[in-house]
Write an enzyme that holds these catalytic residues in place. Structure first.
Site, PDB file in Angstrom:
ATOM      1  CG  ASP A 229      -0.134  -3.466  -4.627  1.00 38.35           C
ATOM      2  OD1 ASP A 229      -0.026  -2.415  -3.960  1.00 38.35           O
ATOM      3  OD2 ASP A 229      -1.203  -3.875  -5.098  1.00 38.35           O
TER       4      ASP A 229
ATOM      5  CE  LYS B  70      -4.344   1.806  -5.420  1.00 37.18           C
ATOM      6  NZ  LYS B  70      -4.702   0.397  -5.218  1.00 37.18           N
TER       7      LYS B  70
ATOM      8  CD  GLN C  39      -7.499  -1.844  -6.265  1.00 36.34           C
ATOM      9  OE1 GLN C  39      -6.609  -1.105  -6.679  1.00 36.34           O
ATOM     10  NE2 GLN C  39      -7.824  -1.914  -4.978  1.00 36.34           N
TER      11      GLN C  39
END
Ligand code: NAP
Length: 295
Positions: free
Chosen positions: A120, A53, A97
């Site tokens: 997200d 990412k 994450q």
């Protein structure tokens, strides 16, 4: 006849090209989209996802900060870091994450992210807006799947779609996006899980089959309809090459199923690159929103 390959890698590259141009246009206005990624612990898969990412962000001209925290970081320390990212004007998007170590509450952590920086799309405010069909950050993997279908010319309107898996990050949101009354939606959706009585009965009816269960090769050729479109979300580490690289398999028996269906995504190179790309899309969108630039 062999199935058409839905190459997520190529579609992701095309979207990234568009994003790099958008980032350049923002740079002309002295705006640099900023992404903070937070990793707790040293899980190798998570490390590789976060690394990819940051690498992609960098390649697109997005400012990225990677915060690596040790596995025994307390929840309060993590919440304090998120708070400082919430306050930081150079950061437009925050990604924590998952999964988090067991002693940290995932829901408390996700709820502490400023919804305007929740790239997200997991904050309850954004989940609720998605359900209502309102403007919000869409979760990256489900959004990536919708884009893969759209850019491959697969029509969802009126299609029988079967989703296997009901997780909060893939199954539930993709099913939700597919029933929205707009382009990329308008499908008739069936959601399967471990309590589904006869899964093959459902999967065989699917015009579009989306599988996100995390069980290697669970979908065999006799479970799919001739001419269906199959999206394999599964990423399963089934071994290691001599050079130490993970050998990956999807949730679909690709070799057999690809002989029967119209189109299918490979693993790797299918859904995975789209997930990262949609995260970059959301980060650019976040920077535009805070600067009141039209999306
Ligand atoms: P998850 O949270 O473990 O959820 C798996 C879901 O599949 C659950 O709803 C479970 O049902 C269902 N399931 C598991 N085994 C099943 C079976 N034998 N029959 C029917 N349903 C079954 O997984 P996830 O996070 O959604 O991820 C799923 C897969 O996608 C994993 O391989 C993951 O690595 C991959 N993934 C890939 C990407 C990408 O970018 N390519 C992104 C996210 C995830 P219950 O709810 O009844 O337990």
């Amino acid at each position: 006849m062999a199935a058409e390959l839905i190459r997520g890698k190529d579609i992701a590259a095309a979207i990234q090209k568009e994003l790099a141009e958008a980032v350049q246009q923002l740079a002309a206005q002295n705006i640099v989209p900023g992404l903070a990624t937070i990793l707790v612990g040293d899980d190798p898969a998570s490390q590789s996802y976060v690394g990819a990412k940051n690498k992609t962000a960098h390649a697109l001209g997005i400012h990225s900060e990677q915060h690596n925290l040790v596995a025994n970081t307390s929840e309060d320390e993590l919440l304090a870091l998120i708070n400082s990212c919430n306050e930081n004007k150079a950061i437009h998007g925050i990604l924590v994450q998952l999964p988090l170590p067991g002693h940290i509450s995932e829901s408390r952590v996700l709820s502490s992210i400023d919804p305007a920086k929740d790239v997200d799309g997991f904050h309850p405010v954004n989940v609720g807006k998605m359900l209502l069909g309102e403007q919000c950050f869409l979760p990256c993997t489900p959004h990536g799947i919708i884009e893969l279908l759209r850019r491959s010319g697969v029509t969802t309107t009126g299609a029988e779609v079967v989703v296997v898996g009901r997780s909060n990050i893939v199954g539930k949101p993709v099913a939700n996006l597919l029933i929205q009354k707009r382009e990329g939606g308008n499908a008739t959706v069936t959601l399967c899980h471990t309590r589904t009585k006869d899964m093959a009965f459902h999967t065989r009816r699917a015009d579009i089959l989306i599988v996100a269960a995390g069980v290697p090769k669970m979908i065999s050729a006799d479970m799919v309809k001739e001419g269906a479109v199959v999206i394999d979300v599964g990423v399963n580490r089934i071994g290691q090459s001599e050079s130490g690289k993970a050998i990956l398999a999807g949730d679909v028996d690709f070799a057999e199923v690809s002989k029967k269906v119209r189109a299918i995504t490979p693993v790797p190179g299918g859904v995975g690159p789209m997930t990262i790309t949609m995260l970059m899309h959301n980060t650019v969108q976040a920077a535009k929103m805070v600067n009141k630039i039209a999306l």
